[in-house]
Scaffold this motif. Structure first.
Motif, PDB file in Angstrom:
ATOM      1  N   UNK A  16      46.381 -25.094  40.864  1.00 40.25           N
ATOM      2  CA  UNK A  16      45.200 -24.307  41.766  1.00 40.25           C
ATOM      3  C   UNK A  16      44.091 -23.916  40.694  1.00 40.25           C
ATOM      4  N   UNK A  17      43.388 -22.857  41.597  1.00 40.00           N
ATOM      5  CA  UNK A  17      42.165 -22.598  41.072  1.00 40.00           C
ATOM      6  C   UNK A  17      41.985 -20.935  40.955  1.00 40.00           C
ATOM      7  N   UNK A  18      41.114 -20.402  40.117  1.00 37.73           N
ATOM      8  CA  UNK A  18      40.945 -18.979  40.115  1.00 37.73           C
ATOM      9  C   UNK A  18      39.573 -18.823  39.305  1.00 37.73           C
ATOM     10  N   UNK A  19      38.957 -17.624  39.693  1.00 39.23           N
ATOM     11  CA  UNK A  19      37.555 -17.505  39.225  1.00 39.23           C
ATOM     12  C   UNK A  19      37.549 -16.109  38.568  1.00 39.23           C
ATOM     13  N   UNK A  20      37.642 -15.812  37.330  1.00 41.27           N
ATOM     14  CA  UNK A  20      37.818 -14.478  36.601  1.00 41.27           C
ATOM     15  C   UNK A  20      36.271 -14.140  36.506  1.00 41.27           C
ATOM     16  N   UNK A  21      35.899 -12.930  36.648  1.00 43.86           N
ATOM     17  CA  UNK A  21      34.669 -12.058  36.286  1.00 43.86           C
ATOM     18  C   UNK A  21      34.658 -11.127  35.285  1.00 43.86           C
ATOM     19  N   UNK A  22      33.571 -11.199  34.596  1.00 42.67           N
ATOM     20  CA  UNK A  22      33.396  -9.917  33.485  1.00 42.67           C
ATOM     21  C   UNK A  22      32.014  -9.353  33.841  1.00 42.67           C
ATOM     22  N   UNK A  23      32.478  -8.108  34.136  1.00 40.42           N
ATOM     23  CA  UNK A  23      31.190  -7.447  34.433  1.00 40.42           C
ATOM     24  C   UNK A  23      30.709  -6.635  33.341  1.00 40.42           C
ATOM     25  N   UNK A  24      29.368  -6.893  32.977  1.00 44.14           N
ATOM     26  CA  UNK A  24      29.012  -6.065  31.879  1.00 44.14           C
ATOM     27  C   UNK A  24      27.967  -4.891  32.149  1.00 44.14           C
ATOM     28  N   UNK A  25      28.151  -3.809  31.384  1.00 40.70           N
ATOM     29  CA  UNK A  25      27.259  -2.742  31.635  1.00 40.70           C
ATOM     30  C   UNK A  25      26.916  -2.123  30.113  1.00 40.70           C
ATOM     31  N   UNK A  26      25.781  -1.914  30.130  1.00 37.16           N
ATOM     32  CA  UNK A  26      25.072  -1.029  28.737  1.00 37.16           C
ATOM     33  C   UNK A  26      24.322  -2.130  27.917  1.00 37.16           C
ATOM     34  N   UNK A  27      24.273  -3.328  28.417  1.00 35.64           N
ATOM     35  CA  UNK A  27      23.764  -4.436  27.576  1.00 35.64           C
ATOM     36  C   UNK A  27      23.448  -5.631  28.451  1.00 35.64           C
ATOM     37  N   UNK A  28      22.397  -6.524  28.265  1.00 39.71           N
ATOM     38  CA  UNK A  28      22.007  -7.399  29.132  1.00 39.71           C
ATOM     39  C   UNK A  28      22.714  -8.419  28.483  1.00 39.71           C
ATOM     40  N   UNK A  29      23.691  -9.446  29.528  1.00 39.15           N
ATOM     41  CA  UNK A  29      24.203 -10.578  28.934  1.00 39.15           C
ATOM     42  C   UNK A  29      23.278 -11.851  28.762  1.00 39.15           C
ATOM     43  N   UNK A  30      22.117 -11.574  29.084  1.00 36.48           N
ATOM     44  CA  UNK A  30      20.973 -12.691  29.088  1.00 36.48           C
ATOM     45  C   UNK A  30      20.663 -12.765  27.463  1.00 36.48           C
ATOM     46  N   UNK A  31      20.763 -11.646  26.626  1.00 35.12           N
ATOM     47  CA  UNK A  31      20.511 -11.814  25.294  1.00 35.12           C
ATOM     48  C   UNK A  31      21.713 -11.984  24.624  1.00 35.12           C
ATOM     49  N   UNK A  32      22.986 -12.300  25.129  1.00 37.65           N
ATOM     50  CA  UNK A  32      24.176 -12.497  24.299  1.00 37.65           C
ATOM     51  C   UNK A  32      24.712 -13.473  24.340  1.00 37.65           C
ATOM     52  N   UNK A  33      25.547 -13.774  23.292  1.00 39.61           N
ATOM     53  CA  UNK A  33      26.691 -14.789  23.629  1.00 39.61           C
ATOM     54  C   UNK A  33      28.094 -14.203  23.982  1.00 39.61           C
ATOM     55  N   UNK A  34      28.471 -14.711  24.840  1.00 37.26           N
ATOM     56  CA  UNK A  34      29.788 -14.067  25.659  1.00 37.26           C
ATOM     57  C   UNK A  34      30.903 -14.973  25.320  1.00 37.26           C
TER      58      UNK A  34
END
Length: 115
Positions: A16-34
């Motif tokens: 089967x399949x699943x999609x996990x989410x990681x909601x980020x607050x306090x900093x922009x994911x666009x400037x990060x490596x995650x």
């Protein structure tokens, strides 16, 4: 204050399949490596996937070809699409920065692969 909140885990059958989410607050994911990590009972936490600022990706050997990491800058969220799941993928999944910041480990989300 930076906060990372994982969600989307659950019980799924092998294959089967699943999609996990990681909601980020306090900093922009666009400037990060995650990154996504996972920890199975009795095992050390292991790297699952990384998405860098330039959108290049890196995967652990055990998930290559089955998992896909991505991010949505507008939603400030990082995703982990998991397919062809196996019982050995059962673990608590965590997101963090890359390199990790120990203070940012959250509660994780449990993924259980079982028939």
């Amino acid at each position: 204050q930076v906060q990372l909140v994982e969600s989307g885990g659950g019980l799924v059958q092998p294959g089967g399949s699943l999609r996990l989410s990681c909601a980020v607050s306090g900093i922009a994911v666009s400037i990060l490596s995650m990154s996504w990590y996972r920890q199975a009972p009795g095992s050390q936490r292991e790297l699952v996937a990384v998405i860098r600022r330039d959108l290049s990706t890196l995967y652990g050997d055990s998930v290559k070809g089955r998992f896909t990491i991505s991010r949505d800058n507008a939603k400030n969220t990082v995703y982990l699409q998991m397919s062809s799941l196996k019982p050995e993928d059962t673990a608590v999944y965590y997101c963090n920065l890359s390199p990790v910041v120990s203070a940012y480990w959250g509660q994780g989300t449990q993924v259980t692969v079982s028939s």
